[in-house]
Design a protein around this motif. Sequence first.
Motif, PDB file in Angstrom:
ATOM      1  N   MET A   1      34.071  34.211  39.983  1.00  0.00           N
ATOM      2  CA  MET A   1      34.737  33.118  39.257  1.00  0.00           C
ATOM      3  C   MET A   1      34.338  33.174  37.783  1.00  0.00           C
ATOM      4  SD  MET A   1      36.622  30.394  40.289  1.00  0.00           S
ATOM      5  CE  MET A   1      36.049  29.583  41.788  1.00  0.00           C
ATOM      6  N   PHE A   2      35.319  33.472  36.934  1.00  0.00           N
ATOM      7  CA  PHE A   2      34.993  33.619  35.515  1.00  0.00           C
ATOM      8  C   PHE A   2      34.622  32.267  34.893  1.00  0.00           C
ATOM      9  CE2 PHE A   2      38.581  37.035  35.061  1.00  0.00           C
ATOM     10  CZ  PHE A   2      37.989  37.762  36.067  1.00  0.00           C
ATOM     11  N   LEU A   3      33.965  32.378  33.771  1.00  0.00           N
ATOM     12  CA  LEU A   3      33.763  31.224  32.911  1.00  0.00           C
ATOM     13  C   LEU A   3      34.553  31.559  31.650  1.00  0.00           C
ATOM     14  CD1 LEU A   3      32.098  28.623  32.957  1.00  0.00           C
ATOM     15  CD2 LEU A   3      30.290  29.838  31.762  1.00  0.00           C
ATOM     16  N   ASP A  13      35.771  26.475  33.978  1.00  0.00           N
ATOM     17  CA  ASP A  13      35.801  27.310  35.159  1.00  0.00           C
ATOM     18  C   ASP A  13      37.167  27.986  35.314  1.00  0.00           C
ATOM     19  OD1 ASP A  13      33.871  27.243  37.798  1.00  0.00           O
ATOM     20  OD2 ASP A  13      35.954  27.792  38.230  1.00  0.00           O
ATOM     21  N   GLN A  14      37.145  29.160  35.873  1.00  0.00           N
ATOM     22  CA  GLN A  14      38.379  29.949  36.029  1.00  0.00           C
ATOM     23  C   GLN A  14      39.467  29.209  36.797  1.00  0.00           C
ATOM     24  OE1 GLN A  14      37.775  33.687  37.999  1.00  0.00           O
ATOM     25  NE2 GLN A  14      39.958  34.055  38.235  1.00  0.00           N
ATOM     26  N   ILE A  25      53.536  41.742  24.698  1.00  0.00           N
ATOM     27  CA  ILE A  25      54.850  42.307  25.007  1.00  0.00           C
ATOM     28  C   ILE A  25      55.854  41.316  24.462  1.00  0.00           C
ATOM     29  CG2 ILE A  25      56.463  42.928  26.829  1.00  0.00           C
ATOM     30  CD1 ILE A  25      54.071  43.742  28.513  1.00  0.00           C
ATOM     31  N   GLU A  26      56.421  41.641  23.311  1.00  0.00           N
ATOM     32  CA  GLU A  26      57.286  40.689  22.634  1.00  0.00           C
ATOM     33  C   GLU A  26      58.694  40.775  23.210  1.00  0.00           C
ATOM     34  OE1 GLU A  26      58.493  39.483  18.103  1.00  0.00           O
ATOM     35  OE2 GLU A  26      56.892  40.959  18.426  1.00  0.00           O
ATOM     36  N   ARG A  27      59.295  39.602  23.408  1.00  0.00           N
ATOM     37  CA  ARG A  27      60.674  39.594  23.906  1.00  0.00           C
ATOM     38  C   ARG A  27      61.577  40.159  22.808  1.00  0.00           C
ATOM     39  NH1 ARG A  27      65.396  36.439  24.396  1.00  0.00           N
ATOM     40  NH2 ARG A  27      66.178  36.456  26.539  1.00  0.00           N
ATOM     41  N   ARG A  56      47.390  37.730  28.925  1.00  0.00           N
ATOM     42  CA  ARG A  56      47.736  36.348  28.586  1.00  0.00           C
ATOM     43  C   ARG A  56      47.104  35.426  29.617  1.00  0.00           C
ATOM     44  NH1 ARG A  56      53.069  34.742  27.626  1.00  0.00           N
ATOM     45  NH2 ARG A  56      53.248  34.433  29.856  1.00  0.00           N
ATOM     46  N   ARG A  64      46.864  23.163  28.722  1.00  0.00           N
ATOM     47  CA  ARG A  64      48.136  23.849  28.987  1.00  0.00           C
ATOM     48  C   ARG A  64      48.539  24.832  27.880  1.00  0.00           C
ATOM     49  NH1 ARG A  64      50.692  22.439  33.482  1.00  0.00           N
ATOM     50  NH2 ARG A  64      52.694  23.273  32.809  1.00  0.00           N
ATOM     51  N   LYS A  65      47.572  25.213  27.066  1.00  0.00           N
ATOM     52  CA  LYS A  65      47.877  26.175  26.008  1.00  0.00           C
ATOM     53  C   LYS A  65      47.729  27.611  26.518  1.00  0.00           C
ATOM     54  CE  LYS A  65      48.323  23.972  21.945  1.00  0.00           C
ATOM     55  NZ  LYS A  65      49.473  24.185  21.076  1.00  0.00           N
ATOM     56  N   TRP A  66      48.582  28.476  26.009  1.00  0.00           N
ATOM     57  CA  TRP A  66      48.471  29.903  26.275  1.00  0.00           C
ATOM     58  C   TRP A  66      47.578  30.543  25.230  1.00  0.00           C
ATOM     59  CZ3 TRP A  66      50.334  32.728  30.326  1.00  0.00           C
ATOM     60  CH2 TRP A  66      51.231  32.079  31.184  1.00  0.00           C
ATOM     61  N   GLU A  77      34.224  41.816  32.508  1.00  0.00           N
ATOM     62  CA  GLU A  77      33.595  41.246  31.321  1.00  0.00           C
ATOM     63  C   GLU A  77      34.683  40.819  30.346  1.00  0.00           C
ATOM     64  OE1 GLU A  77      30.687  42.514  27.676  1.00  0.00           O
ATOM     65  OE2 GLU A  77      30.734  43.830  29.426  1.00  0.00           O
ATOM     66  N   ILE A  78      34.615  39.575  29.875  1.00  0.00           N
ATOM     67  CA  ILE A  78      35.578  39.090  28.890  1.00  0.00           C
ATOM     68  C   ILE A  78      35.054  39.462  27.513  1.00  0.00           C
ATOM     69  CG2 ILE A  78      36.689  37.051  27.910  1.00  0.00           C
ATOM     70  CD1 ILE A  78      36.390  35.770  30.732  1.00  0.00           C
ATOM     71  N   MET A  84      47.341  32.591  20.621  1.00  0.00           N
ATOM     72  CA  MET A  84      48.657  33.203  20.542  1.00  0.00           C
ATOM     73  C   MET A  84      49.021  33.395  19.074  1.00  0.00           C
ATOM     74  SD  MET A  84      50.366  34.044  23.128  1.00  0.00           S
ATOM     75  CE  MET A  84      49.674  34.167  24.765  1.00  0.00           C
TER      76      MET A  84
ATOM     77  N   TYR B 254      29.722  36.068  36.387  1.00  0.00           N
ATOM     78  CA  TYR B 254      29.412  34.985  35.441  1.00  0.00           C
ATOM     79  C   TYR B 254      28.432  33.990  36.043  1.00  0.00           C
ATOM     80  CZ  TYR B 254      33.033  36.965  32.595  1.00  0.00           C
ATOM     81  OH  TYR B 254      33.757  37.842  31.838  1.00  0.00           O
ATOM     82  N   GLN B 748      55.616  28.265  23.467  1.00  0.00           N
ATOM     83  CA  GLN B 748      54.355  28.604  22.809  1.00  0.00           C
ATOM     84  C   GLN B 748      54.273  30.054  22.385  1.00  0.00           C
ATOM     85  OE1 GLN B 748      50.743  27.432  24.887  1.00  0.00           O
ATOM     86  NE2 GLN B 748      51.760  25.650  25.727  1.00  0.00           N
TER      87      GLN B 748
END
Lengths: 91, 1001
Positions: A1-3, A13-14, A25-27, A56, A64-66, A77-78, A84, B254, B748
């Motif tokens: 479970m990532f942080l 938490d993930q 990948i741009e539309r 993404r 709710r932000k991307w 590993e992050i 964006m 993690y 977004q």
Amino acid sequence: MFLINCPYCGERDQQEFKAGGEAHIERPKQPTELSDDEWAEYLFMRKNIKGIQFERWNHSHGCRKWFNMVRDTSNDEIKAIYKMGEKPPAQ
Amino acid sequence: MNKNLRVKSSEYIDETNRISFKFNGKTYHGFKGDTLASALLANDVHLVGRSFKYHRPRGIMTSGSEEPNAIVQIDPGTNRTEPNVRATEVEIYEGLEASSQNCWPSVEFDIGGINNFLSPFFPAGFYYKTFMWPASFWEKYEFFIRHSAGLGKSPTSSDPDIYDHRNIHCDVLVVGAGISGILAAKNAAKNNFKTLLVDEKNELGGSTVYENNEFNKINNKIPSEWLKKEIEELKNIKNLEIKTRTSVAAYHQYNYLLARENLTDHLEAKDKTNKIRQRLLKIRAKKVILATGALERPLIFNNNDRPGIMLSSAIKKYSEFYGVACGSKNVFFTNNDSAYESALSLYNKGINVEAIVDIRDQSESKIVKKVKEAGIKIYWSHSIVDTTGYKRLNSISIMKLSNDGTSVTGSKISILCDCLGVAGGWTPAVHLYTQSGSKLKFDEEKQIFLPNQNTSEQISVGSCGGDFRIDEILKNLNQKLKDTLNINETDLDSIKVEIDQENSKRNIWLLPSDKPLGKTKPFVDYQNDATAKDIKLALREGFRSIEHVKRYTTTGMGTDQGKLGNMHALGIIADTAGVKMGELGTTTFRPPYTPLTFGTIVGRNVGKFFDIFRRTPMNDWHVENKAEFENVGQWKRAWYYPINGETMHQAVQRESKAARESAGILDASTLGKIDIQGSDASEFLNRVYTNAWSKLAIGKCRYGLMLNEDGMVYDDGVTTRLGENHYLMTTTTGGAANVLGKLEDYLQTEWPELDVYLTSVTDHYATASLCGPNSKKIIKKIIPDLDLSDESFPHMSFKEAKIGNIQCRIMRISFTGELSYEINVQASYGKDLWKKCIEAGKEFNITPYGTETMHLLRAEKGFIIVGQDTDGTMTPIDLQMDWIVSKKKYDFIGKRSLYRSDTMKEDRKQLVGLLTEDPNVILEEGAQIVSELNKSPVEMLGHVTSSYFSPNLNKSIALAVVRGGKDMMGKQLFVPMENKNINVTVANPVFYDEKNERLNA
Ligand SMILES: [Zn+2]
């Protein structure tokens, strides 16, 4: 479970997040001008890298932000997180 | 039997508190502090189970969670019963009942034991090779396999206990409260780290609290005494939380760990009620200190599995900690010094030690000398070649070991004994370490896998980090603590350690016998009955990868994950294949470290808390009026309203007729509603729907179809223009959340320049949908001053109105093909609105209808339901909805895909209507459609997506997707069913009122 360090909320938490596939990948701006192959490239072709991957993510149960993530898929590993529209960090 | 082998009073055993329990139906006694295993051993019971494949009698082998054999069913026949529990971990309580597993009819006489004598026919992969064919025989095999092999029995009634989850965030988590864990936790907490110390046992201290080797001293005290004082001091330390009976099951990335805290399993039944039984701790730690210790290795020799053969360290623990002698004639078999400590422990209590068989040629440490002085016979350079005793060990045979360790020579010596302690060295418990994703490295000198590359902030201290001598442990612990906690001094700086311990060890993975390997049984995995022979066979048959050998031989695949024998399996593979252990790698250890109960995993999320229910504001009315409900996503929707004992079919027929003939009312509150505002709202809708939106006048409604970028239909619904820059979008009930997510994603990431704001308002409004020729009259009664004329309020338009003081939005839109109005009010007024409509509609026989009737009515009109008539592979063209796809718009989501060669193919599956030859036959939804019967292979043209009996048309109707169906109007097709073939004709999917005259009736 990532942080995951949401760029708007901080470390969460993930389970609050949803993965949204490959990043940057741009539309296409003029889809109708594209050949079937070119459109298929945008629509279907995704990398599935063992190693550094650009992804993404959406803070779906939070702000709710991307945003974008650089993740090493071999050990999860992050490496970096950025908003964006921002440029990916140099390799 | 029932001989008392309690030999010494122990401070961990309360002899004033006598406890009776039953094992396999027989009553025994033990004391408070005993485990089931120690209490059974005190009663001289070794035989506790049967092995999985050969059903060989097996005894207690260890004193901890690594136990492969003593797997029992606790409290059989009760609703608390639990299978696969290790007797070595069960604390006894008054009234405890336990029984052996994997034996039928009993552990003493087990019919499967015959497999043992058939074992030449049970090689590795036996099950794969034999029970595979003939396939028709499987049912017969299955009966015997299921009956005689067993992994215990599940409870048959619901679990009476409460389970809980708790989130814990800490600076430092220490796993394991042996000497290393205790010192690590103490120093972390003293340096202001919020620290959590967990241990699977009920007592702190690990093996050091019964470490009474007089030749080892810490600050001039024997280690057990010194450590007990340290434990005493823990009470006064702030920032430190200690949890015993808590085993870490999983170590994820993690530093996220799951642990099970056991709260009532050790209590008798009357004290268990209304308490939380087990708690799942979800721990997120900044740093993790693993102090999980090491597991003693057995030795692999012929017939090494008889009851009475145990780990040497377990014998020591039973003697020192529980005060129990495991046998009256003991022998030890070792490749290192640690068996001598166990032998001395027994000797000091006056228990007979017959001999020590050592595969080394010598050892000069003080403790070995002491054993010699005690007059215990030591056989140097000897190995055990065989053992005897079916249900209990009664003798061993030993022979001289050759210099290279691959054969035995000389004459055979037989030694009578009832207990054999084996000591094969120590394996660091790195299971949790590898679960975290960290990597191991093989240490050729010590012949162990050691932590090498950490993936998170963690350290492994003590013997799980590869330090086995107390001086090394404390020295390395001190340095590791300083590095990881970033501190300059610790309690350990001033500690003085004296030690006399010989490190020498002679490692032989598979010990030879005088018989050829094929005639011996050297068990590597006790629980799954895998022998060294099986592993070698697998290699001969061509298996090379350790993971493949593991699966083929089932080595390490039991509930114990082969904690004892995995290293030997690797060693034997490496030796046989002629490769180095380090090159071979190791198998993956997977969570949970020890089995978890389902109760712990689900916690409180059971019964009505299993999943979230959503109910509409009108729900109470539906319940009072005896509606049947169906689940739509998380929603509980009224399905139909049976009266006077109607069946579903009867109720739906009645509701459908009423809605077309007079008036019906549907609770449509569950439809997704998204409020869209902003100066670019119209442009936004243009991009997300297939049709054009710019010219939609304020106060008008429009139906929209939304595609995925691949051109397939994703969702649909009516959107109303409330103002210049303000729209209200409706979505399908099940699709609401996904649609909102998708729209936000585009806003977004692809179109951040658009000035658009989205708000989910699904729960904010309640919606009553009135339909039927009399619906207008009912609205008129509720809102007398509203102009309902077709000129002022035409189809597909919207008006704001007031019912009394309550503001409402009324849309004249229709999903049934009838004249229809949808009234939206604030959710809190929903029930009032509904009751008002029912009251006003009484004179028109207003009939509440549910989702089933709604589906029927729209099917009569050929309206699709996304997700029922579509499945993510249908384009609007496939649905014969070309009319809604704008040709003029430059772009919208999915447009380009509608011109891909594949989506333009003529023979795609297309939506059509189907009529059965016999109008009373109703097709089954999902049934396949073919053009020719008796053709092989059967060409499947498509399938039925919606099917009903229409009371308004008095015949059955169906929607279907059929390959090339568009050009098949009037063609006869077939729906083959189990007992008959149904003749059908392809028809226009609009079955009722094709000209839409009823919308203005
Ligand atoms: Zn966020």
